[in-house]
Design a protein around this motif. Sequence first.
Motif, short mmCIF file in Angstrom:
data_model
loop_
_atom_site.label_atom_id
_atom_site.label_comp_id
_atom_site.label_asym_id
_atom_site.label_seq_id
_atom_site.Cartn_x
_atom_site.Cartn_y
_atom_site.Cartn_z
N HIS A 56 -9.11 -0.49 -3.13
CA HIS A 56 -8.10 0.58 -3.21
C HIS A 56 -8.56 1.65 -3.10
O HIS A 56 -7.96 2.90 -2.21
CB HIS A 56 -7.23 0.10 -4.33
CG HIS A 56 -6.30 1.02 -4.75
ND1 HIS A 56 -5.48 1.45 -3.92
CD2 HIS A 56 -6.07 2.07 -5.85
CE1 HIS A 56 -4.50 2.48 -4.41
NE2 HIS A 56 -4.99 2.82 -5.43
N MET A 91 -9.71 2.92 0.54
CA MET A 91 -8.79 2.87 1.32
C MET A 91 -8.02 4.18 1.94
O MET A 91 -6.88 4.45 1.87
CB MET A 91 -7.54 1.92 1.12
CG MET A 91 -6.86 1.35 2.22
SD MET A 91 -5.65 0.11 1.51
CE MET A 91 -4.83 0.04 3.07
N GLU A 95 -1.21 2.98 -3.35
CA GLU A 95 -0.44 1.94 -4.27
C GLU A 95 -1.65 0.94 -4.59
O GLU A 95 -2.26 0.52 -3.73
CB GLU A 95 0.81 1.22 -3.94
CG GLU A 95 1.29 0.02 -4.52
CD GLU A 95 1.84 0.65 -5.88
OE1 GLU A 95 2.92 1.44 -5.93
OE2 GLU A 95 1.38 0.27 -6.89
N TYR A 96 -1.85 0.50 -5.83
CA TYR A 96 -2.92 -0.18 -6.02
C TYR A 96 -2.99 -1.48 -5.27
O TYR A 96 -1.83 -2.23 -5.51
CB TYR A 96 -2.88 -0.57 -7.61
CG TYR A 96 -4.20 -1.38 -8.09
CD1 TYR A 96 -5.30 -1.05 -7.95
CD2 TYR A 96 -3.56 -2.81 -8.36
CE1 TYR A 96 -6.49 -2.01 -8.36
CE2 TYR A 96 -4.74 -3.65 -8.91
CZ TYR A 96 -6.06 -3.27 -8.63
OH TYR A 96 -7.14 -4.08 -8.87
N CYS A 97 -4.06 -1.71 -4.67
CA CYS A 97 -4.04 -3.02 -4.04
C CYS A 97 -5.47 -3.82 -3.78
O CYS A 97 -5.63 -4.58 -3.02
CB CYS A 97 -3.93 -2.69 -2.47
SG CYS A 97 -5.08 -1.25 -1.69
N CYS A 144 -4.73 5.96 0.09
CA CYS A 144 -3.63 4.83 -0.39
C CYS A 144 -3.38 4.78 -1.60
O CYS A 144 -4.31 5.13 -2.55
CB CYS A 144 -4.47 3.34 -0.06
SG CYS A 144 -3.32 1.97 -0.75
N HIS A 162 0.97 -1.10 -0.04
CA HIS A 162 -0.09 0.05 0.09
C HIS A 162 0.88 1.32 0.02
O HIS A 162 2.05 1.25 -0.01
CB HIS A 162 -0.64 -0.03 1.19
CG HIS A 162 -1.50 -1.21 1.29
ND1 HIS A 162 -2.73 -1.50 0.62
CD2 HIS A 162 -1.40 -2.50 2.07
CE1 HIS A 162 -3.46 -2.49 1.02
NE2 HIS A 162 -2.50 -3.44 1.82
CU CU Z 1 -4.40 0.71 -2.26
#
Ligand code: CU
Lengths: 316, 582
Positions: free
Chosen positions: A190, A193, A184-186, A182, A147
């Motif tokens: 996402h 988040m 960073e792609y998660c 967030c 993340h």
């Molecule tokens: Cu994310």
Amino acid sequence: MFERFAEFFLPPQRSTVAAEVDGLFHFIHISGFILFIGIVATIVYFAIKYRRKSEDEITPVISHNTRLEIAWSVIPTIMILIVFSWGFRGFLNVNTAPSDAFEINVTGVSWFWEFEYPDDGIMLTDELVVPVNQPIKLNMRSEDVIHSFFVPDFRIKKDVLPGRNTTTWFEATEVGESIMFCAEYCGTEHSAMDATIRVVSEEEYEEFLEEEAVDIEDMPLAELGELTFQQQGCQSCHSVDGTDMVGPSMQGLYQSERELDDGSTVTADEDYLRRSIVDPRAEVTAGYPNNMPTFYGDRLSDREIDALVTYIKELQ
Amino acid sequence: MADSGSRTLRIREFPIEENPPKNYLNHERGLMSWLFTLDHKRIGLMYLASIVIAFFLGGMLAVGLRTELWTPAGTFIDADTYNHIFTLHGVIMVFLFIIPSIPAALGNIFLPIMLGAKDVAFPRLNLASFWVYSLGAVFALYSIAHGGVDTGWTFYTPYSTETGSAVISMTLGAFIMGFSSIMTGVNFIATIHKMRSPGMSWGRMPLFLWSLYATSIIQVLATPVLGITLLLLVMERALGIGIFDPALGGDPVLYQHFFWFYSHPAVYIMIVPAFGIISELITTFSRKVIFGYWAIALSSLAIAFIGFLVWGHHMFVSGQSELSSVVFSFLTFFVGIPTGIKVLNWVTTLYRGSISLKTPMLYAMIFLILFTIGGVTGIMLGALSVNVHLHDTYYVVAHFHYVMMGGTVFAFLGGLHYWWPKIFGKMYNEFWAKVSAVILFIAFNVTFLPQFVMGSQGMPRRYFNYIEEFQVMHQISTVGSWMLGVGFIIMAIYLVHSLYKGEKAPSNPWGGRTLEWMTASPPIHHNFEHTPVIIHGPYDHHKPIREFRLGIAGSDNGHGHHTNGDGAHTEEVESGDQTGSR
Ligand SMILES: [Cu+2]
Ligand code: HEM
Ligand SMILES: [Cu+2]
């Protein structure tokens, strides 16, 4: 005039490092804009002035011009060295926490954030409360995938990795609320988040510490269950009002017939609820992804698990 | 290459037969004559058709994404679908469209002709590369049909090892397509070294070929690293070998190093061929010798090499050491300089030219404008402290669309319009072509300019939902994407119309000086009736055009086709290395 322009482009400056970052941002935009206008104006001017007037025009042979070429190599090099060193200085500031910084532990879990105040025994989910004008250092870790902790108002961002610590820091300069994303792609949630960062005055912060420091041992089970449900991020996948989210709603779950993905059915009794929390991958409810975190068994005390079960039982 | 010493060649001018009845398109017929052809022009055309399909699919997906972003919450699809679609859009645009676009389609058709050769060095390898590319595409389609992929085109670990989607088949697809890219690269390098016709010294090579040469070097050196990386990823997923996933004892940041070690050079695979096209367009439509031939030729090579040393600029906030971030930032700026110099060279070439704003030239100018924006914003992202704020926001999305679409796609469209008459022997409607170019230019900016603002304000990328503050910007951007759709539909209509009803194209509609204009439109099967001989630079517009139509006189040229047509004259030249004679 310039302020309007700056506001249009950038979020408010609410940390000590923001002004320097913004200075460089505007410097590059403005010098880039001048360069851009120069290039476009030249193209348009040439296109009009030298437009083809007859089919048999002969053009001169101009294959180089040493002075011109030296000029347009050296000037950009100088500009670029300025940009590099300016960015370098800002980067050091963003990355070097002052030694008197107050430390908070951050855990990224798909798809919520946990903030732990190690000295005060406080855990918050999706909300961080910090005093103004106090450097805060974040020690960050992920429970699962990567993340990234991003607060536009503070101009900070740092990836949060599984199996490794990363840190970042900020010192908020105004009281108020800022959003944290967030970056960073998660996966599925996402974009949901995010968390709120509440910057409060020194006094308000003291009050907050007192309120939070209630004795968990003495709390009634159902109440502790509700608290745990929120703090452990259960609510980012499960609703308590019947809405379907990533996972099934907890409302009316107790004593209902559950159909599992292997075709069998079980009754959601107390023991089933406990198993679902401690070992969620063993029995997977049909129609839902098998992605409930598996770490709750290790992380929660027996009392907290009892509390959760009690809480869920009451959600009829 | 230079012969040792020199040999005397008897040469004469060869008149061009306009619209010959037999050309590469019709000298053989039937599906098999296409699928198993060894003719570089036909292979190039098959690539062209494939990338047009890929661009259409990728574009439809993009419009779907933008439409979903009309409202802050769900508009018409759910979060998982959105994630699948942006991944597919990225994978299709990068691996199926843009990497093969200019080199494998336009490059394949024109590289041998511009060298004066009959074909590439290894025609069978060329065909194989097309089939390998198609196989890779089949894998990609298979993954879409079997659950799709939701990792983003970057396949970052550990998400990509843990997600339930069809990552294995998709990465295998990209792995296979990598081989096709390597094959094309090897072939082009060998062809440029070995197949230049007499007099075609390095200094007389059109700049488009220099750019393909630089690109090929990157393709051959960088693509294997991607192959290995994707294979390791597949092994980790399939066999549980811990390389990148910390749960198995691996290191996720290692994956990012590997990935960008390929993918940063790959952005030069995408943009350097575009530089080559722009050099051709600017010179032809201003009838000028290029300003700074060697600066442009060698800076492509310089970019290719320095491009290998800057991958870490994608990882300033990833937790890599601060020292490496500083070094990567420093080197990044040094790719910026040769690139900036090229733009200035092109603009200076216009000075005192004879400028005609035909559609291809319009695209070249659009390229210069959009690429400058892409370049300046790239400098912004290279600056360390600012990058921390802008990384993984819409600022980056806008930046790479300005470079990839504003740069490469617009250069590709310029090249397509420039060479269309040569490829198909038909002219298109100039009026509608200009209308669509202007619409695309405006629509592009409407789509992507607001994204710079959103990004600086803090809108992260790969977001299905967003906070309400960003809605106005998102809606402007979405409207822009619909306008882009309209522009492309107009283009499709007039191009298809041109194929059926277009006027016959002359051999040299724009007055170009490079060799592809010295043969028929469309070219004959073997490109030329004779072996061309080159005595001038590629942009010597001040020399009479007949001096660009020379070939070896006499029966020893292997073609056995003689015309002693009017105006044919014979003279003697020295063949061999003539560097510096321009
Ligand atoms: Cu994310
Ligand atoms: C037709 C015009 C286009 C539109 C409207 C468009 C729109 C978009 C959108 C909305 C995204 C998702 C952004 C996000 O959520 O982070 C995206 C991502 C992307 N686009 Fe495009 N795009 C277009 C053309 C292109 C072209 C021509 C290329 C390259 C040749 C391209 C390459 C990419 C890549 C690599 C991504 C990143 C995918 C990822 O995050 O994994 N796009 N585009
Ligand atoms: Cu890069």
